[in-house]
Design a protein around this motif. Structure first.
Motif, short mmCIF file in Angstrom:
data_model
loop_
_atom_site.label_atom_id
_atom_site.label_comp_id
_atom_site.label_asym_id
_atom_site.label_seq_id
_atom_site.Cartn_x
_atom_site.Cartn_y
_atom_site.Cartn_z
N SER A 217 0.83 -1.21 0.00
CA SER A 217 0.00 0.00 0.00
C SER A 217 0.86 1.26 0.00
CB SER A 217 -0.94 0.00 1.20
OG SER A 217 -0.23 0.03 2.43
N SER A 218 2.01 1.21 0.65
CA SER A 218 2.91 2.38 0.66
C SER A 218 3.47 2.65 -0.73
CB SER A 218 4.06 2.15 1.65
OG SER A 218 3.58 2.05 2.97
N ILE A 219 3.81 1.57 -1.47
CA ILE A 219 4.30 1.75 -2.84
C ILE A 219 3.20 2.36 -3.71
CG2 ILE A 219 5.13 0.55 -4.90
CD1 ILE A 219 6.38 -1.53 -2.98
N GLN A 220 1.98 1.84 -3.59
CA GLN A 220 0.88 2.39 -4.38
C GLN A 220 0.62 3.85 -4.03
OE1 GLN A 220 -1.21 0.88 -7.03
NE2 GLN A 220 -1.21 3.11 -7.15
N ASN A 221 0.69 4.19 -2.75
CA ASN A 221 0.47 5.58 -2.34
C ASN A 221 1.52 6.50 -2.94
OD1 ASN A 221 -1.74 4.81 -0.84
ND2 ASN A 221 -0.64 4.71 1.10
N ARG A 222 2.76 6.04 -2.99
CA ARG A 222 3.83 6.84 -3.61
C ARG A 222 3.56 7.04 -5.09
NH1 ARG A 222 8.10 9.04 -0.27
NH2 ARG A 222 7.93 7.89 1.69
N LEU A 223 3.16 5.98 -5.76
CA LEU A 223 2.84 6.08 -7.18
C LEU A 223 1.71 7.07 -7.41
CD1 LEU A 223 2.92 2.49 -8.74
CD2 LEU A 223 4.13 4.51 -9.59
N SER A 224 0.65 6.94 -6.64
CA SER A 224 -0.51 7.80 -6.82
C SER A 224 -0.18 9.25 -6.54
CB SER A 224 -1.65 7.32 -5.91
OG SER A 224 -2.01 5.99 -6.20
N ALA A 225 0.70 9.49 -5.58
CA ALA A 225 1.05 10.87 -5.22
C ALA A 225 1.76 11.59 -6.36
CB ALA A 225 1.93 10.87 -3.97
N THR A 226 2.38 10.84 -7.27
CA THR A 226 3.07 11.45 -8.41
C THR A 226 2.14 11.68 -9.60
OG1 THR A 226 3.73 9.33 -9.39
CG2 THR A 226 5.20 10.29 -7.73
N GLY A 227 0.88 11.25 -9.45
CA GLY A 227 -0.06 11.37 -10.55
C GLY A 227 -0.06 10.19 -11.49
N SER A 228 0.73 9.16 -11.18
CA SER A 228 0.78 7.98 -12.03
C SER A 228 -0.54 7.22 -11.99
CB SER A 228 1.92 7.06 -11.59
OG SER A 228 1.89 5.84 -12.29
N ARG A 229 -0.93 6.68 -13.13
CA ARG A 229 -2.15 5.87 -13.19
C ARG A 229 -1.85 4.38 -13.02
NH1 ARG A 229 -4.58 7.75 -18.79
NH2 ARG A 229 -2.34 7.65 -19.28
N GLN A 230 -0.60 4.04 -12.81
CA GLN A 230 -0.26 2.64 -12.61
C GLN A 230 -0.85 2.11 -11.32
OE1 GLN A 230 4.18 3.17 -14.48
NE2 GLN A 230 3.90 1.46 -13.08
N LYS A 231 -1.33 0.87 -11.36
CA LYS A 231 -1.87 0.20 -10.19
C LYS A 231 -1.01 -1.01 -9.87
CE LYS A 231 -5.41 2.94 -9.82
NZ LYS A 231 -5.47 3.93 -8.71
N VAL A 232 -0.47 -1.01 -8.67
CA VAL A 232 0.39 -2.12 -8.25
C VAL A 232 -0.42 -3.40 -8.16
CG1 VAL A 232 1.79 -3.03 -6.34
CG2 VAL A 232 1.95 -0.60 -6.98
N HIS A 233 0.11 -4.47 -8.71
CA HIS A 233 -0.47 -5.80 -8.58
C HIS A 233 0.51 -6.65 -7.76
CE1 HIS A 233 -3.37 -4.53 -11.47
NE2 HIS A 233 -3.88 -5.73 -11.63
N SER A 234 -0.02 -7.38 -6.81
CA SER A 234 0.86 -8.18 -5.97
C SER A 234 0.18 -9.50 -5.62
CB SER A 234 1.20 -7.43 -4.67
OG SER A 234 0.02 -7.17 -3.92
N THR A 235 0.98 -10.41 -5.09
CA THR A 235 0.43 -11.68 -4.62
C THR A 235 -0.65 -11.40 -3.59
OG1 THR A 235 2.60 -12.69 -4.93
CG2 THR A 235 1.02 -13.89 -3.58
N LYS A 236 -1.79 -12.03 -3.78
CA LYS A 236 -2.90 -11.79 -2.87
C LYS A 236 -2.67 -12.54 -1.55
CE LYS A 236 -6.47 -10.93 -6.35
NZ LYS A 236 -7.78 -11.35 -6.90
#
Length: 679
Positions: A217-236
Motif C-alpha cells: 500500500s505504501s508503494i501504491q500511495n507513492r505512485l498515486s502521489a506522483t499522478g501515475s495511473r499505474q496500479k500495483v499488482h501483488s500476490t494476494k
C-alpha cells in the motif's frame, strides 16, 4: 509463515537486473518480428543505482547487474538458489511474445524480461521464474518493473497454495495487460525502502518484519502521489491473518520475545497489561502499580473462591487507580497473560503475596474501551472456550446464549470487566449484558459467575452502582481513610523518585522521602478535590515534571517543592507541558492523540490531526515527539503492523478534547522552584 522466517538471521541478499540499452535485432531492411526493435530506457541506470543504495540501507547484500544479455539473465536467475537471493528486482521492457510465432503462442501468464541483446527467450520468462521459485527452500520476492508485470503476480499454479506455504511472492508495477512508465514503480519502491530504513514505516517494535500489506500500500500511495495511473499488482494475501514475510526487516524491532508474546493475547485482555503500565515491565519499574493493598487483599481471595458468585464494583474519580487495581488482578490471574509475561505476576507477588489472584483458566477479562456488545460476547465465548451451539455455528452470540452456556459450566467462571464508562455504548452494555449476568442463577441457586466491574460514577450507571451498594459490594476508591491513601501515594512517589538519577543517590534519601510525603499530604488534603481528580494520576504526572525540574538541595526545599504540586489534572498537565521543549507542538500532538479510538491512531493520522492544531507539526517532528513523550502514551498494533498511539489515561483525553488545548500555559500559581522560593 511456515519455515519462511525460520532462518531470519541468514544474510539478506538481493539480485537487481536492469537494462537501459537494447541492441538492434534485425537489419535495417528487414521487417521486425514481435518483440524486436526496443526503445532505450534512459531512466533505468539512475533508478538501479538508487535501488542498490536503498536495499543496502535495509542491510541487504546487493548484486546489481547492468545491461545483461539473455545469457547473463539466465545465468543470474539460475544462481538464485545457490546464492540464496531473497529478492529479485528487474527493470526493463516486458514482452508476452514468443519469438518467431504469432500472438496465439503467448499464453495468458507468459511475461519475459527483455535482455540487452533484444532477444527474450529461454531463461527470461519471469512468470516461469515465479513458478520455479516456489519449490526453493527459501522464500523469494520478485519486484517486477516491466510492462504487463501483473502477469507474474497472477500465476494460476500458485493461486491455491496457502499463504503460510507459499515461497514465491510478487510485487508488480502494473496490471497483466498494462504498460509501466519511466521507472515510476521502481522509484516508488526505492522511496519506500528508504523510508523503511529510516522509520520502519512506523511498524511496531514487536514485529521483526514490515508487513506485506503495509509495503504494497505504501508503494501504491507513492505512485498515486506522483499522478501515475499505474496500479500495483501483488500476490494476494489474507489480511485477516497478518503475515510477517521475511523480506523487509523492521529497524524498530526490539527483539523482545515478551512483547511478541503479548501481541498474541486477545486485545480486550491485553489492554489490562497496558493500563497497568506493564508492557515494558522490566525496564519501566517507576511506572509499576503500587498501593491499594487493602483492596487487593479483599478482591484477590474473592476472585479465587470457586464456591461463590456475585457482583463487585470498583469506582472512583478519573486517576484514582481503578484500572491499575483491576489490571493487577487480571495480570496475576489470567492464564494468557501469565503465559506471555510471567514476570508481571512474580513482581506483584513479591510486593504483596496476599493481593495476587491465582491462575484461573475460567477467568475472562474485558477492557471495554471503544467496544460494543457483539465484540464483547465474541471475546467472552472464546476466553471461556464455550462450545458453539450446533455444528458450524456462524451466527453471532447473544446474551441469552452466553448465559445459557456459562450456567452449564462445571465451575463458576469469573469476569473482570473494566472501563465500562469508555465503551461505545456504556448504558447498553450495562442493561443488556452486565445486569442480566448479575441476575442469572446456576441450577444450584448460586449466581452464574463472579463479576468484577470497574467504572466511573455517573447517572448512566446508577442501576449497577445501586445494586452493588445494596449488596455492600461497592468499592469506592475515593472513600478510603486519608492515612491509607496518603501512605499509598507516598510509596508510589518514593519508588518513582528512587529511579531518577537526580534523586537516587544515598544522600538524597531524606530529600525524596520528604518530597513524596509532602506531595501525598497536599493531594489528600481536600476530599472534594480527590473526588474530582484521582490523586494517583496527578502524582504520576507531577513525577514526570520532577524529571525536568532541578532536584531540591535539602529537606526544606523538598517540602517547599512538594507543597507547590497542583491538585488538579489540568494544573499538573499544564505544568509539565510548560517544562517541555517544543511545548506547542507537543500540545498539538497530545490533543490529536486524545481523539483516538480503540487501539489508537497511526503516526500519519496523528500528524494529520495535529497539523490542524499547529501548522508547524509534520511527519518528522511528530515521530520525534511521540518517541520522546512515551510517558503519556500507550501503544497498540494495527492489522498492517503499524504502531498505534493513544493516551495512557482517559482523563487526559477528556481534558484535552474539551478544554481550549491550544492556548499558551498561563500558570495560576508560581512555577515550582526546587531552590526554596518562587522564581
Amino acid at each position: 509463515m511456515g519455515d519462511a522466517t525460520a532462518d531470519a538471521a541468514a544474510p539478506l541478499r538481493a539480485l537487481l537486473m536492469g537494462v537501459s540499452r537494447f541492441a538492434p535485432a534485425v537489419a535495417e531492411d528487414e521487417e521486425p518480428m514481435p518483440g524486436q526493435g526496443w526503445d532505450d530506457l534512459p531512466f533505468v541506470l539512475p533508478v538501479l543505482a538508487r535501488l542498490e543504495q536503498a536495499y543496502q540501507k535495509l542491510a541487504y547484500e546487493v548484486r546489481a547487474v547492468r545491461e545483461p544479455d539473455r545469457r547473463a539473465v539466465r545465468q543470474h536467475w539460475t544462481a538464485v538458489d545457490e546464492e540464496q537471493y531473497g529478492i529479485v528486482h528487474v527493470v526493463s521492457h516486458g514482452t508476452t511474445a514468443v519469438a518467431g510465432r504469432g500472438r496465439t503462442a503467448e499464453g495468458s501468464e507468459r511475461l519475459s524480461m527483455v535482455p540487452s541483446c533484444g532477444n527474450p527467450g529461454f531463461g527470461t520468462d519471469v512468470s516461469l521464474w515465479v513458478q520455479e521459485a516456489n519449490s526453493l527452500a527459501h522464500p523469494v520476492l520478485f519486484v517486477v518493473d516491466l510492462c504487463r508485470a501483473g502477469r507474474a503476480a497472477r500465476v494460476a499454479q500458485l493461486a491455491q497454495i496457502p499463504d503460510d506455504q507459499l515461497h514465491a511472492w510478487v510485487i508488480a508495477a502494473t496490471g497483466p495487460d498494462r504498460a509501466a512508465y519511466d521507472g515510476a514503480f521502481s522509484t516508488a519502491v526505492a522511496e519506500v525502502l528508504e523510508e523503511m530504513a529510516d522509520n520502519g514505516l512506523d511498524t511496531s517494535p514487536s514485529l521483526r518484519f514490515v508487513r506485506w500489506d503495509k509495503v504494497t500500500s505504501s508503494i501504491q500511495n507513492r505512485l498515486s502521489a506522483t499522478g501515475s495511473r499505474q496500479k500495483v499488482h501483488s500476490t494476494k494475501v489474507d489480511t485477516s491473518q497478518p503475515l510477517e514475510l521475511p523480506f523487509f526487516p523492521n529497524p524498530n524491532w526490539t527483539g523482545d520475545p515478551r512483547l511478541e508474546r503479548l501481541q498474541t493475547v486477545d486485545a480486550p485482555v491485553r489492554a489490562f497489561v497496558a493500563d497497568l503500565g506493564a508492557e515494558h515491565f522490566m525496564d519501566r519499574v517507576r511506572d509499576h502499580f503500587v498501593g491499594r493493598r487493602r483492596q487487593l487483599a479483599h478482591l484477590a481471595p474473592w476472585l479465587d473462591d470457586a464456591t461463590i458468585g456475585g457482583l463487585r464494583v470498583v469506582t472512583g474519580a478519573p486517576g484514582s487507580g481503578k484500572s491499575a487495581l483491576l489490571g493487577a488482578l487480571v495480570c496475576t490471574g489470567h492464564e494468557e497473560i501469565i503465559r506471555a509475561a510471567p514476570d508481571i505476576r512474580r513482581h506483584l507477588a513479591a510486593q504483596q503475596p496476599d493481593g495476587v489472584a491465582s491462575p484461573n483458566p475460567m477467568l475472562a477479562a474485558i477492557h471495554a474501551r471503544n467496544r460494543e456488545l457483539d465484540a464483547v460476547l465474541t471475546s467472552l465465548a472464546a476466553q471461556w472456550g464455550l462450545p458453539a451451539r450446533g455444528a458450524g455455528r456462524t451466527e453471532p452470540w447473544t446474551v441469552p446464549d452466553l448465559i445459557e452456556a456459562i450456567v452449564a459450566l462445571p465451575a463458576v467462571p469469573v469476569l473482570v470487566f473494566d472501563a465500562l464508562d469508555e465503551a461505545d455504548d456504556p448504558a447498553d452494555l450495562m442493561q443488556r449484558l452486565l445486569l442480566p449476568l448479575t441476575e442469572a442463577l446456576r441450577p444450584d441457586g448460586r449466581p452464574c459467575l463472579r463479576l468484577l466491574v470497574g467504572t466511573r460514577r455517573g447517572t448512566r450507571f446508577q442501576p449497577l452502582l445501586e445494586l452493588a451498594a445494596a449488596q455492600q459490594t461497592l468499592l469506592d476508591l475515593d472513600d478510603v481513610p486519608d492515612g491509607e491513601l496518603r501512605a499509598d501515594l507516598a510509596e508510589h512517589l518514593s519508588l518513582r523518585l528512587a529511579e531518577l538519577p537526580s534523586y537516587s543517590a544515598a544522600p538524597q534519601r531524606p530529600v525524596r522521602t520528604a518530597l513524596a510525603r509532602t506531595v501525598a499530604a497536599k493531594l489528600t488534603r481536600n476530599a472534594g478535590t480527590v473526588r474530582d481528580w484521582g490523586p494517583f494520576l496527578v502524582a504520576r504526572i507531577f513525577g514526570r515534571a520532577l524529571e525536568t525540574l532541578p532536584a531540591p538541595a535539602d529537606v526544606a526545599a523538598a517540602e517547599h517543592l512538594g507543597a507547590s504540586v497542583p491538585v488538579t489534572l489540568p494544573g499538573v498537565l499544564e505544568l509539565d507541558l510548560s517544562l517541555q521543549p517544543q511545548r506547542a507542538r507537543l500540545r498539538a500532538v497530545l490533543a490529536a492523540v486524545a481523539w483516538a479510538k480503540g487501539e489508537g491512531f497511526p503516526t500519519e493520522a496523528v500528524a494529520a490531526v495535529a497539523a490542524e492544531f499547529d501548522p508547524d507539526v509534520n511527519d518528522g517532528n511528530v515521530r520525534q515527539l511521540l518517541e520522546a513523550n512515551r510517558f503519556y502514551l500507550r501503544t497498540g498494533v494495527e492489522s498492517d503492523g503499524s504502531t498505534l498511539y493513544r493516551l495512557f489515561h482517559q482523563g487526559l483525553a477528556d481534558y484535552l478534547q474539551v478544554e481550549s488545548y491550544l492556548r499558551p500555559y498561563t500558570p495560576t500559581h508560581p512555577r515550582p522552584d526546587s531552590s526554596g522560593g518562587p522564581e
